[in-house]
Design a protein around this motif. Structure first.
Motif, PDB file in Angstrom:
ATOM      1  N   TYR A 165      39.871  45.292  30.365  1.00 55.11           N
ATOM      2  CA  TYR A 165      41.248  44.807  30.235  1.00 55.11           C
ATOM      3  C   TYR A 165      42.063  45.140  31.484  1.00 55.11           C
ATOM      4  N   MET A 210      41.258  42.478  33.911  1.00 52.38           N
ATOM      5  CA  MET A 210      41.946  41.241  33.552  1.00 52.38           C
ATOM      6  C   MET A 210      43.422  41.300  33.940  1.00 52.38           C
ATOM      7  N   LYS A 211      44.066  42.442  33.681  1.00 52.42           N
ATOM      8  CA  LYS A 211      45.486  42.594  34.014  1.00 52.42           C
ATOM      9  C   LYS A 211      45.699  42.549  35.526  1.00 52.42           C
ATOM     10  N   ILE A 234      43.885  40.998  37.729  1.00 49.39           N
ATOM     11  CA  ILE A 234      43.728  39.602  38.160  1.00 49.39           C
ATOM     12  C   ILE A 234      44.985  38.803  37.830  1.00 49.39           C
ATOM     13  N   SER A 235      45.567  39.063  36.657  1.00 45.84           N
ATOM     14  CA  SER A 235      46.781  38.334  36.262  1.00 45.84           C
ATOM     15  C   SER A 235      47.953  38.663  37.181  1.00 45.84           C
ATOM     16  N   LEU A 236      47.882  39.800  37.852  1.00 50.50           N
ATOM     17  CA  LEU A 236      48.923  40.193  38.804  1.00 50.50           C
ATOM     18  C   LEU A 236      48.678  39.616  40.195  1.00 50.50           C
ATOM     19  N   GLY A 250      43.406  38.859  23.266  1.00 47.75           N
ATOM     20  CA  GLY A 250      43.111  38.299  24.574  1.00 47.75           C
ATOM     21  C   GLY A 250      41.664  37.870  24.739  1.00 47.75           C
TER      22      GLY A 250
END
Length: 215
Positions: A15, A18-19, A21-23, A136
């Motif tokens: 996770y 994933m976070k 990458i989202s940033l 998610g």
């Protein structure tokens, strides 16, 4: 920013990746510290074959480093330095939530390697995080746990209902204090789910483990 993920194979490191990458950060490589023989991960007891499968599904290379507890820190720093040079890294991503000694150590080793330590899950509510992970699309199974939980929990898929059940029993739903560890079977970053070998359950020294059959 290019980053390395400190990859345990479990839900929190997944996770956190994933976070990150989202940033807008770019994943370049995974790092897992193994036991002395280089066949099983130190943190979650995952076999090398499963870690390689996860990396393949992520389409991100993985570096595994055998280490004893005595040379763990030295090898970690050395590996960070090598990966920084090879992959042009700016930072290292970790999945820790709120244990300050863990963050202190991660910032220490990253500073020694000239990297920024990034902790995307830091100080988030634990049950909220579990809910976010499940919603998610992160699918994980419990691969080790303490004897308070017992062998019956091994192999169970983490659901919100299971997390709430654990919380009601006074067990941290994230397992942040070492109550249990998970393994990611599938997530939105995977091209397909991991294929699991057969396993049995064993208890050693008051801790229960999944023991994977070798091919």
């Amino acid at each position: 920013m290019n980053f390395m993920t400190s990859w345990s194979g479990g839900k929190d490191s997944c996770y956190a990746m994933m976070k990150a990458i989202s940033l807008g950060l770019q994943p370049k490589v995974l790092l897992n510290m193994m036991n002395e023989n280089g066949q099983v991960s130190r943190s979650h007891g995952l076999p090398l074959a499963i870690l390689k499968q996860q990396a393949e599904k992520l389409n991100v290379p993985i570096v595994t480093v055998p280490a004893t507890w005595n040379d763990y820190e030295t090898k970690f720093i050395e590996t960070l330095q090598l990966l920084k040079a090879e992959f042009g890294l700016d930072s290292a991503v970790f999945g820790d939530i709120d244990l300050q000694p863990h963050r202190d150590w991660e910032e220490k080793v990253c500073k020694a390697a000239g990297l920024e330590a990034v902790l995307p899950l830091w100080q988030q509510d634990r049950i909220k995080l579990v809910r976010e992970m499940i919603e998610g699309g992160i699918q994980t199974m419990i691969v080790s746990c303490n004897t308070q939980m017992g062998e019956d929990y091994l192999g169970k898929i983490m659901t919100l209902e299971l997390a709430e059940e654990l919380e009601a029993k006074g067990i941290d739903p994230c397992g942040e204090n070492g109550e249990f560890h998970t393994m990611v079977i599938n997530c939105p970053l995977f091209s397909e789910p991991v294929t699991l070998p057969k396993y049995t359950a064993k208890t050693y020294n008051d801790y229960c483990f999944v023991v994977w059959e070798s091919n």
